[in-house]
Design an enzyme around this catalytic site. Structure first.
Site, PDB file in Angstrom:
ATOM      1  CG  HIS A 128     -13.879  37.310  21.276  1.00 27.48           C
ATOM      2  ND1 HIS A 128     -14.072  37.526  19.725  1.00 27.48           N
ATOM      3  CD2 HIS A 128     -14.726  36.223  21.870  1.00 27.48           C
ATOM      4  CE1 HIS A 128     -14.918  36.820  19.577  1.00 27.48           C
ATOM      5  NE2 HIS A 128     -15.145  36.043  20.411  1.00 27.48           N
TER       6      HIS A 128
ATOM      7  CG  ASP B  47     -15.026  39.010  14.723  1.00 30.96           C
ATOM      8  OD1 ASP B  47     -14.928  39.779  15.846  1.00 30.96           O
ATOM      9  OD2 ASP B  47     -15.279  39.686  13.761  1.00 30.96           O
TER      10      ASP B  47
END
Length: 526
Positions: free
Chosen positions: A497, A501
């Site tokens: 992450h 995204d």
């Protein structure tokens, strides 16, 4: 004049290693390209050859020390006249020579001086594998053996290797016991080929008063006897307990052949006497004490490959901000297309058409739209890859490995299937090279072959994404207002992450789903 021995290039993203073993000591004569030492990285083991012929000088990095790329390991004093700095190595060599002479005399004495002896050596262990652990001896000193009969089993960090007898005779001496680490080309035992070999030893070992050796009961004899590792694995696969197998090895040790006999119905434990049977319920009612629990536990040292896997997976969890998103795919169209063309595909290309080529193509297609899933973080920079080196996770008897199919984005279905088949065979045989497991930009892991319905795969650093495939299972689905049975598969994308995204991860997985549910989109690049 001296030559420096330095740490070689260790591979992509590997900057340091640990000095595991020195094969030479100061004062030893070495030849050019002769192996001097062995380095261990978090991926593979690297052997360091001598850059020149001469005499071993100073060892700068001793065993156990961590060294960086191009660090100084040792020096080689060139020329035949080079001498060690002190006479300690020479004394050690003399002592070793005396010990070897003494051992040779003892071996010659045991063999009766006739027929000669044959050395049992460690065979070639495979590419990039230089040492192994003696796991099981199937024979003991004094036993008569036939040519090509299995003497022992060695375990490396990749495969298990059985060592056959180089000739017929008597196993007069075992030099490497179970649990010992041996080098490739090292000596394991001595085999006497003379007619009177082993007679004296057999006489010495004969029990007093003419007692005959009696085969131990099933279950591997006493609790102190450890069964062969290969037998333990075979028992687990066959669903047998040690009490159901009759051990024929030393002190009742259960061997691999004993498990095969028991599985075939020939090695189950005989019925106990009535007295023993009558007391069994009373014993079963007793609560086991902590001490008895400890007796039933088993401690097995982790293999090098398993240690590396454990370290890298934990490092991945500690480093990446890992998150997983899920979806499901209807496999109807892919299965129909595969069934329609699989015979023609095999006839033309010489390889079967599987599901992995469809998933590889679908991932390549999705990676073009969401390139951050194919990228990696290097410090404060993001490195985007304008190519796809696809890692295909493969399970082997010794652990998980990830061979890499380079430039998968430029391959056809047939080329991908051939590459997967070739890398899979090498992985099972433990013949993958370091280069074949490096450089991957994205990974596919297929837990469905083992029956997994849903899982969260762990990233293979420094990659930023890994796709988990799962079992195809028929489920009732709502299709245009009607309930229909469809072959469905859950998909899981684990991603970093820090660089990917949620929108990009979900978009990637949806594109993979769309390409598989309508394979024509791959042809149209949609």
């Amino acid at each position: 004049m001296s030559t420096e021995v330095r740490v070689p290039t260790l591979g992509e993203s590997v900057s340091e290693a640990t000095v595991a073993t020195w094969f030479k000591k100061p004062g030893d004569k070495v030849e050019a390209d002769e192996m001097l030492c062995e380095l261990e990285t978090d991926k593979v083991t690297v052997e360091v050859p001598s850059p020149a012929a001469g005499t071993m000088g100073d060892i700068v990095a001793p065993e156990g020390e961590t060294v960086g790329v191009d660090a100084l390991l040792a020096t080689i004093e060139e020329g035949a006249g080079a001498k060690p700095k002190d006479d300690k190595p020479a004394k050690e060599e003399k002592s070793e020579a005396k010990s070897e002479t003494k051992a040779e005399k003892q071996t010659e004495k045991k063999s009766g001086g006739g027929g000669g002896s044959i050395d049992v050596m460690v065979p070639t262990l495979g590419e990039s594998v230089s040492e192994a652990t003696v796991s099981t001896w199937f024979k003991k000193a004094g036993d008569t053996v036939e040519a090509d009969e299995m003497l022992c089993e060695l375990e490396t960090d990749k495969v298990s290797v059985e060592v056959p007898s180089p000739g017929a005779g008597t196993l007069s001496e075992i030099l490497a016991n179970e649990g010992d680490t041996v080098q490739a080309g090292g000596k394991l035992a001595v085999l006497s080929s003379g007619s009177d070999a082993g007679v004296a030893q057999a006489t010495d070992e004969a029990p007093a008063d003419g007692d005959q050796y009696q085969q131990p009961k099933a279950g591997g004899g006493s609790k102190d006897v450890e069964n062969a590792p290969s037998a333990k694995k075979a028992m687990a696969e066959a669903g047998l307990s040690p009490d159901q197998v009759t051990g024929t090895g030393k002190d009742g040790r259960i061997m691999k052949e004993d498990v095969a006999n028991a599985a075939a119905g020939g090695g189950t434990q005989p019925a106990e006497p009535e007295a023993a049977q009558s007391s069994a319920p009373a014993k079963a009612q007793r609560a086991p004490s902590p001490a008895s629990d400890a007796d039933r536990e088993e401690r097995v040292k982790m293999t090098r490959l398993r240690q590396t896997i454990a370290k890298r997976l934990k490092d991945s969890q500690n480093t990446a901000a890992m998150l997983t998103t899920y979806n499901e795919v209807d496999m109807t169209e892919v299965m129909a297309l595969r069934n329609e063309y699989k015979d023609e595909f095999l006839k033309k290309h010489g390889v079967k058409l599987g599901f992995m080529s469809f998933f590889t193509k679908a991932c390549v297609h999705a990676l073009k739209e969401v390139p951050e899933v194919n990228a990696e973080i290097d410090g404060t920079e993001i490195v985007y890859k304008n190519f796809v080196h696809m890692g295909i996770a493969a399970g082997t008897p010794t652990g998980l490995v990830v061979p890499v199919i380079r430039d998968a984005d430029a391959m056809s279905f047939a080329t991908i299937e051939k590459a997967i088949a070739e890398k899979g065979a090498k992985a099972r045989d433990g013949k993958l090279t370091m280069e074949e497991m490096q450089g991957g930009t994205f990974t596919i892991s297929n837990g469905g072959v083992y029956g997994s319905l849903l899982s969260s795969p762990i990233l293979n650093p420094p990659q930023s994404g890994i796709l988990g495939m799962h079992k195809i299972q028929e489920r009732p689905m709502a299709i245009k207002g009607e309930v229909k049975i469809r072959p469905m598969m859950y998909l899981a994308l684990s991603y970093d992450h820090r660089i990917v995204d949620g929108k990009g991860a979900v978009t990637f997985l949806v594109r993979v789903k769309e390409a598989l549910e309508d394979p024509r989109r791959l042809l149209m690049d949609l």
